[in-house]
Scaffold this motif. Structure first.
Motif, PDB file in Angstrom:
ATOM      1  N   ASN A 103       0.802  -1.236   0.000  1.00 13.22           N
ATOM      2  CA  ASN A 103       0.000   0.000   0.000  1.00 13.22           C
ATOM      3  C   ASN A 103       0.833   1.284   0.000  1.00 13.22           C
ATOM      4  O   ASN A 103       0.523   2.241   0.717  1.00 13.22           O
ATOM      5  N   ASP A 104       1.880   1.320  -0.831  1.00 18.14           N
ATOM      6  CA  ASP A 104       2.652   2.554  -0.945  1.00 18.14           C
ATOM      7  C   ASP A 104       2.476   3.216  -2.312  1.00 18.14           C
ATOM      8  O   ASP A 104       3.182   4.163  -2.645  1.00 18.14           O
ATOM      9  N   ASN A 105       1.525   2.701  -3.100  1.00 18.29           N
ATOM     10  CA  ASN A 105       1.217   3.193  -4.441  1.00 18.29           C
ATOM     11  C   ASN A 105       2.341   2.927  -5.430  1.00 18.29           C
ATOM     12  O   ASN A 105       2.366   3.493  -6.517  1.00 18.29           O
ATOM     13  N   PHE A 106       3.284   2.058  -5.060  1.00 21.42           N
ATOM     14  CA  PHE A 106       4.344   1.646  -5.973  1.00 21.42           C
ATOM     15  C   PHE A 106       4.220   0.142  -6.226  1.00 21.42           C
ATOM     16  O   PHE A 106       3.771  -0.612  -5.345  1.00 21.42           O
ATOM     17  N   THR A 107       4.614  -0.287  -7.412  1.00 19.43           N
ATOM     18  CA  THR A 107       4.578  -1.716  -7.723  1.00 19.43           C
ATOM     19  C   THR A 107       5.479  -2.480  -6.756  1.00 19.43           C
ATOM     20  O   THR A 107       6.622  -2.072  -6.501  1.00 19.43           O
ATOM     21  N   ASP A 108       4.985  -3.590  -6.216  1.00 22.01           N
ATOM     22  CA  ASP A 108       5.822  -4.425  -5.352  1.00 22.01           C
ATOM     23  C   ASP A 108       6.887  -5.151  -6.157  1.00 22.01           C
ATOM     24  O   ASP A 108       7.996  -5.400  -5.663  1.00 22.01           O
ATOM     25  N   VAL A 109       6.535  -5.527  -7.384  1.00 17.42           N
ATOM     26  CA  VAL A 109       7.452  -6.250  -8.268  1.00 17.42           C
ATOM     27  C   VAL A 109       7.440  -5.580  -9.641  1.00 17.42           C
ATOM     28  O   VAL A 109       6.392  -5.164 -10.135  1.00 17.42           O
ATOM     29  N   THR A 110       8.603  -5.472 -10.229  1.00 14.73           N
ATOM     30  CA  THR A 110       8.734  -4.854 -11.545  1.00 14.73           C
ATOM     31  C   THR A 110       7.995  -5.657 -12.609  1.00 14.73           C
ATOM     32  O   THR A 110       8.076  -6.892 -12.631  1.00 14.73           O
ATOM     33  N   LEU A 111       7.309  -4.974 -13.486  1.00 11.27           N
ATOM     34  CA  LEU A 111       6.638  -5.633 -14.598  1.00 11.27           C
ATOM     35  C   LEU A 111       7.650  -5.874 -15.713  1.00 11.27           C
ATOM     36  O   LEU A 111       8.475  -5.002 -16.013  1.00 11.27           O
ATOM     37  N   GLN A 112       7.570  -7.050 -16.336  1.00 11.58           N
ATOM     38  CA  GLN A 112       8.592  -7.439 -17.304  1.00 11.58           C
ATOM     39  C   GLN A 112       7.974  -8.149 -18.499  1.00 11.58           C
ATOM     40  O   GLN A 112       7.013  -8.906 -18.349  1.00 11.58           O
ATOM     41  N   ASP A 113       8.559  -7.901 -19.636  1.00  8.27           N
ATOM     42  CA  ASP A 113       8.241  -8.639 -20.864  1.00  8.27           C
ATOM     43  C   ASP A 113       9.580  -8.971 -21.500  1.00  8.27           C
ATOM     44  O   ASP A 113      10.288  -8.079 -21.981  1.00  8.27           O
ATOM     45  N   GLU A 142      14.402  -7.130 -23.358  1.00  3.36           N
ATOM     46  CA  GLU A 142      13.537  -7.002 -22.193  1.00  3.36           C
ATOM     47  C   GLU A 142      13.014  -5.581 -22.070  1.00  3.36           C
ATOM     48  O   GLU A 142      13.742  -4.610 -22.288  1.00  3.36           O
ATOM     49  N   ASP A 143      11.739  -5.493 -21.719  1.00  2.00           N
ATOM     50  CA  ASP A 143      11.084  -4.230 -21.402  1.00  2.00           C
ATOM     51  C   ASP A 143      10.568  -4.377 -19.973  1.00  2.00           C
ATOM     52  O   ASP A 143       9.673  -5.173 -19.710  1.00  2.00           O
ATOM     53  N   ARG A 144      11.158  -3.611 -19.065  1.00  6.65           N
ATOM     54  CA  ARG A 144      10.708  -3.696 -17.661  1.00  6.65           C
ATOM     55  C   ARG A 144      10.431  -2.301 -17.120  1.00  6.65           C
ATOM     56  O   ARG A 144      11.066  -1.328 -17.497  1.00  6.65           O
ATOM     57  N   TRP A 145       9.444  -2.234 -16.244  1.00  5.75           N
ATOM     58  CA  TRP A 145       9.180  -0.966 -15.570  1.00  5.75           C
ATOM     59  C   TRP A 145       8.595  -1.234 -14.187  1.00  5.75           C
ATOM     60  O   TRP A 145       7.958  -2.238 -13.920  1.00  5.75           O
ATOM     61  N   GLY A 146       8.841  -0.274 -13.308  1.00  6.96           N
ATOM     62  CA  GLY A 146       8.249  -0.273 -11.986  1.00  6.96           C
ATOM     63  C   GLY A 146       8.048   1.163 -11.566  1.00  6.96           C
ATOM     64  O   GLY A 146       8.672   2.081 -12.110  1.00  6.96           O
ATOM     65  N   GLY A 147       7.178   1.391 -10.595  1.00  5.41           N
ATOM     66  CA  GLY A 147       6.937   2.755 -10.145  1.00  5.41           C
ATOM     67  C   GLY A 147       5.533   2.930  -9.637  1.00  5.41           C
ATOM     68  O   GLY A 147       4.900   1.981  -9.143  1.00  5.41           O
ATOM     69  N   GLU A 148       5.011   4.164  -9.745  1.00  7.29           N
ATOM     70  CA  GLU A 148       3.662   4.434  -9.288  1.00  7.29           C
ATOM     71  C   GLU A 148       2.660   3.646 -10.139  1.00  7.29           C
ATOM     72  O   GLU A 148       2.847   3.470 -11.345  1.00  7.29           O
ATOM     73  N   LEU A 149       1.594   3.180  -9.490  1.00  6.72           N
ATOM     74  CA  LEU A 149       0.650   2.284 -10.157  1.00  6.72           C
ATOM     75  C   LEU A 149       0.014   2.918 -11.389  1.00  6.72           C
ATOM     76  O   LEU A 149      -0.348   2.221 -12.338  1.00  6.72           O
ATOM     77  N   GLN A 150      -0.145   4.241 -11.388  1.00  4.91           N
ATOM     78  CA  GLN A 150      -0.798   4.908 -12.512  1.00  4.91           C
ATOM     79  C   GLN A 150       0.164   5.258 -13.640  1.00  4.91           C
ATOM     80  O   GLN A 150      -0.215   5.914 -14.618  1.00  4.91           O
ATOM     81  N   TRP A 151       1.441   4.791 -13.539  1.00  5.96           N
ATOM     82  CA  TRP A 151       2.429   5.097 -14.578  1.00  5.96           C
ATOM     83  C   TRP A 151       2.067   4.422 -15.888  1.00  5.96           C
ATOM     84  O   TRP A 151       1.652   3.272 -15.929  1.00  5.96           O
ATOM     85  N   GLU A 152       2.225   5.149 -16.983  1.00  8.11           N
ATOM     86  CA  GLU A 152       2.095   4.618 -18.334  1.00  8.11           C
ATOM     87  C   GLU A 152       3.295   5.097 -19.148  1.00  8.11           C
ATOM     88  O   GLU A 152       4.015   6.005 -18.733  1.00  8.11           O
ATOM     89  N   LYS A 153       3.494   4.506 -20.301  1.00 11.80           N
ATOM     90  CA  LYS A 153       4.679   4.846 -21.075  1.00 11.80           C
ATOM     91  C   LYS A 153       4.697   6.297 -21.528  1.00 11.80           C
ATOM     92  O   LYS A 153       5.766   6.849 -21.807  1.00 11.80           O
ATOM     93  N   LYS A 154       3.543   6.932 -21.563  1.00 14.01           N
ATOM     94  CA  LYS A 154       3.520   8.345 -21.949  1.00 14.01           C
ATOM     95  C   LYS A 154       4.179   9.222 -20.892  1.00 14.01           C
ATOM     96  O   LYS A 154       4.554  10.369 -21.178  1.00 14.01           O
ATOM     97  N   TYR A 155       4.337   8.685 -19.668  1.00  9.71           N
ATOM     98  CA  TYR A 155       4.999   9.444 -18.604  1.00  9.71           C
ATOM     99  C   TYR A 155       6.501   9.178 -18.559  1.00  9.71           C
ATOM    100  O   TYR A 155       7.201   9.732 -17.710  1.00  9.71           O
ATOM    101  N   ARG A 156       6.994   8.342 -19.456  1.00  3.90           N
ATOM    102  CA  ARG A 156       8.400   7.934 -19.420  1.00  3.90           C
ATOM    103  C   ARG A 156       9.339   9.134 -19.530  1.00  3.90           C
ATOM    104  O   ARG A 156       9.291   9.893 -20.489  1.00  3.90           O
ATOM    105  N   GLY A 157      10.203   9.306 -18.522  1.00  2.00           N
ATOM    106  CA  GLY A 157      11.186  10.376 -18.512  1.00  2.00           C
ATOM    107  C   GLY A 157      10.660  11.703 -18.030  1.00  2.00           C
ATOM    108  O   GLY A 157      11.429  12.669 -17.923  1.00  2.00           O
TER     109      GLY A 157
END
Length: 756
Positions: free
Chosen positions: A280-290, A317-332
């Motif tokens: 419950n910290d609004n961050f992913t517990d585990v990084t998402l990966q493809d 590999e494409d991996r990301w972690g962070g705030e739950l509402q993050w999308e690739k449009k927010y990258r950087g």
């Protein structure tokens, strides 16, 4: 009728005499084996040997048969026999050992030798060991190896490295088929995506090996040996999924292009696309990966039987972690925090034995690694290329087993950080020699030395000595000593330098680290009268470092300070492995390591960060034959380690608790070529946030927009809860407080299929 009866009476003794008894004795190492299994395959007739090793099979009709003898921990032996009208035939067996202690190894001396004969202690782990707790990559799988710990370095992107005997990842060299193509920037990703279908074994050397392998082998090395296409199955598949939504698929194919070439192809695919936030910290517990990895190995059959093989791998590999509402449009950007990493990697390696009388082997590798990543609004764009060529001459002269070698390493590195003003290009030529001297049947001495030249650091010389005393086949003592060196590239090795808000301070031009080490290893094998086997291996080590480069998190909580240590660092400890195989189907592997890793500067001794005092591992397996079921209970135990908190007000614990990850798996294998398995990971439901108010500091303000600093750059404490800049602990955003995985209890289900 009377004549028929007389004929039967006349033929009866002949029919009886035509049946034969088979008897013999089962021996190993000069001793009789009790409860060894003997099978007459055509008849499917079996028996066991008695306390003196004798067995008997009675009333066997004439014909051709194959008889086999087996014993737990020993190699199964078979013989073909022909029975005529003999009343008795004697077939004896002399079984040899077949356990992990007798695997063939190459890592310790760059030569193919029986593990028991190697003067350098090498640990061997086969695919069956890692199947006891299936994982999606070798990085995670190594958690069940005693003295080896996968260390996560970031709570957001979940990148990490491998610690051996308490030393951080940059001290560990990772090889694939003996080639050092996993290093520097790729250390984080090199152990991911290697298809398990291609894995023959993993060899681990704990302790410095720089005299044979050069820089980065200061703490030890991990050599991933891939299968020879000749010995691989035609097709294999292994797929599993967890209730977290993780999917892992592993495929292997073997084909013969012609009589002169065979090809082995392995494909690994992993996907995790289910953001979970159980703490419950609004961050992913585990990084998402493809992730996808394709590996192909060619083996060429030469008339001379000399070696010629080539292999290549592509990894994306494409991996990301962070705030739950993050999308690739927010990258950087600076609106929603996320750490996104795109990794593209090519690898090529091969070995060719020259067509000459002498045994001369040319080995080569090349890797191209491209990383496009952002950590919040900070980009990190890096490229690394490593080329390696090595020529060795293996020659025996009387009691001397000589190895001469020369190598050249090409390193290219460039990134967008201020630390790399221009691309770094390095050519590192090397010469090495090794002499394994057989002093006596039970005494071997190994002498070795290596010379490297680096344009930034000049001449580097690393000698070593190893001695093996074989008391008998069941008791071996080894002593190893030598020196090592390591050349540092901070931004490829220290993920903490790229994430969070700490400033990176490099106080001086960093000199290569040097190490002086000694290791004592004792190996004992025990065979009981009732057929059980126990292997015991204990190692004690001491390594002294000069010019150590240890990140300083303590002097200033807002900085990571790098410099050569004005003093010395020491790692010392003792480690024990116990392997037990019982006739009732029970197998037990236990490991324990106790260590002290500390630095001394200005007369003050300090325990090093993220280094545990003790670890324990276990793998307990039991076979229930009636149910066609294997049960595997695996786990590890880690002692407290000092953690990187941000100053005196940080409420997070300064030391981790003693913690354990435990798993159980059930494998059903009644059907031919098929295994069905299921289980539970992290049975104790342990995660690092237990007992801590939070793991990632200030997740509500990851860009530190509401942090105030004084004129010295220190964070100002704010105790007003109504103020948007409320900061009672004087913290900045920090995802580097990490020492264990964030995944809690979860189930998994999988299927394996093998066509030989």
């Amino acid at each position: 009728m009377k004549n028929l009866i007389l004929s039967f009476v006349f033929l009866l003794p002949i029919l009886v005499l035509a049946q034969t008894n088979i008897k013999g004795r089962i021996m190993s190492d000069g001793k009789p084996l009790q409860q060894a299994n003997i099978v007459l395959k055509k008849y499917k007739l079996s028996t066991t040997s008695n306390a003196e090793g004798f067995y008997s099979l009675k009333n066997i009709n004439p014909g051709e048969y194959e008889i086999a003898a087996s014993y737990s921990g020993l190699k199964t032996e078979s013989q073909k026999i022909t029975i005529t009208d003999t009343t008795e035939i004697v077939v004896d067996f002399y079984l040899k050992e077949n356990n992990a202690l007798d695997e063939v190894v190459v890592t310790g001396t760059l030569k193919t030798v029986n593990r028991m004969e190697s003067p350098v202690p090498v640990e061997v782990y086969k695919p069956a060991f890692f199947k006891k707790n299936p994982t999606a990559n070798i990085f995670e799988a190594l958690q069940n190896v005693n003295g080896v710990r996968p260390q996560l370095n970031c709570n957001v992107c979940n990148t990490g490295d491998i610690h051996i005997n308490g030393l951080e990842g940059p001290y560990t060299l990772v090889l694939i088929d003996g080639m050092p193509i996993v290093s520097g920037l790729s250390t984080v990703y090199g152990l991911s995506g290697i298809p398990n279908s291609l894995l023959e074994r993993i060899e681990i050397v704990k302790g410095p090996a720089s005299s044979l392998y050069g820089s980065e082998a200061v703490g030890g090395l991990i050599n991933i040996i891939t299968k020879n296409p000749k010995n691989a199955p035609l097709f294999s598949a292994d797929a599993f999924a967890t209730d977290w939504g993780e999917i892992n698929i592993d495929l292997g194919f073997k084909t013969s292009v012609s009589k002169t070439a065979s090809v082995l192809t392995g494909i690994n695919y992993f996907n995790y696309s289910n953001p979970i936030d159980n703490n419950n910290d609004n961050f992913t517990d585990v990084t998402l990966q493809d992730r996808i990895s394709v590996f192909q190995k060619w083996n060429f059959n030469r008339k001379s039987n000399k070696i010629f093989s080539m292999a290549g791998r592509f990894f994306y590999e494409d991996r990301w972690g962070g705030e739950l509402q993050w999308e690739k449009k927010y990258r950087g950007g600076s609106d929603i925090y996320g750490e996104s990493i795109y990794t593209k990697r090519w690898e090529l390696l091969g070995a060719y034995e020259l067509p000459v009388k002498e045994k001369i082997l040319f080995s080569f590798s090349y890797t191209d690694h491209d990383q496009n990543s952002v950590y919040g609004n900070m980009p990190y764009l890096a490229k690394q290329r490593i080329g390696f060529g090595q020529l060795t001459l293996d020659k025996k002269i009387d009691q001397h087993d000589l190895l001469f070698g020369t190598a050249i390493r090409y390193q290219y590195y460039n990134d967008n950080t201020p630390a790399t003003v221009k691309e770094d290009i390095n050519w590192i030529p090397s010469l090495f020699v090794q002499d394994e001297v057989t002093l006596h049947e039970n005494h071997k001495l190994l002498l070795g030395a290596r010379y490297d030249y680096n344009k930034n650091h000049g001449n580097i010389f690393t000698p070593r000595l190893a001695y093996k005393w074989k008391f008998n086949d069941n008791n071996i003592l080894r002593f190893n000593t030598g020196t090592g060196f390591r050349i540092v590239n901070l931004f490829t090795e220290e993920h903490a330098a790229l994430t969070g808000s700490r400033d990176v301070i490099v106080l001086e031009e960093l000199k290569p680290e040097r190490s002086y080490n000694a290791n004592l290893n004792y190996l004992k094998k025990i065979f009981t009268n009732n057929g059980n086997f126990i292997g015991l291996e204990t190692s004690a080590w001491y390594t002294h470092f000069t010019n150590s480069i240890i990140p300083d998190y303590d002097t200033n909580p807002n900085q990571i300070i790098y410099k050569n240590l004005d003093g010395y660092a020491v790692t010392k400890g003792i480690s024990t492995n116990i392997d037990m195989v019982f006739q009732n189907g029970l197998k037990v592997i236990l490991g324990a390591t106790f260590m002290d890793v500390a630095k001394t500067e200005n007369g003050i001794k300090t325990r090093q960060m993220l280094t545990e005092k003790f670890t324990g591992t276990w793998a307990i397996s039991y076979r229930i034959n009636k149910l066609f079921l294997d049960v595997d209970y695996t786990g590890n135990l880690y002692g407290p380690m000092r953690l990187p908190t941000l100053g005196n007000l940080d409420p997070r614990k300064d030391y981790s608790p003693t913690w354990s990850i435990q798993n159980i798996q059930f494998t059903f294998n009644k059907f031919k070529n098929i295994e069905i398995y299921a289980g539970i990971k992290n049975l104790l439901n342990w995660t690092p946030n237990k007992g801590n108010p939070f793991i990632i500091a200030r997740t509500h303000d990851p860009f530190d927009k509401n942090v105030d600093y004084d004129t010295n750059g220190n964070v100002i404490q704010n105790n007003d809860p109504n103020d948007p800049k409320y900061n009672p602990y004087a913290l900045t955003f920090d995802p580097g407080y990490v020492y264990g995985p964030n995944q809690d209890i979860r189930s998994f289900f999988g299927l394996r299929y093998t066509l030989k």
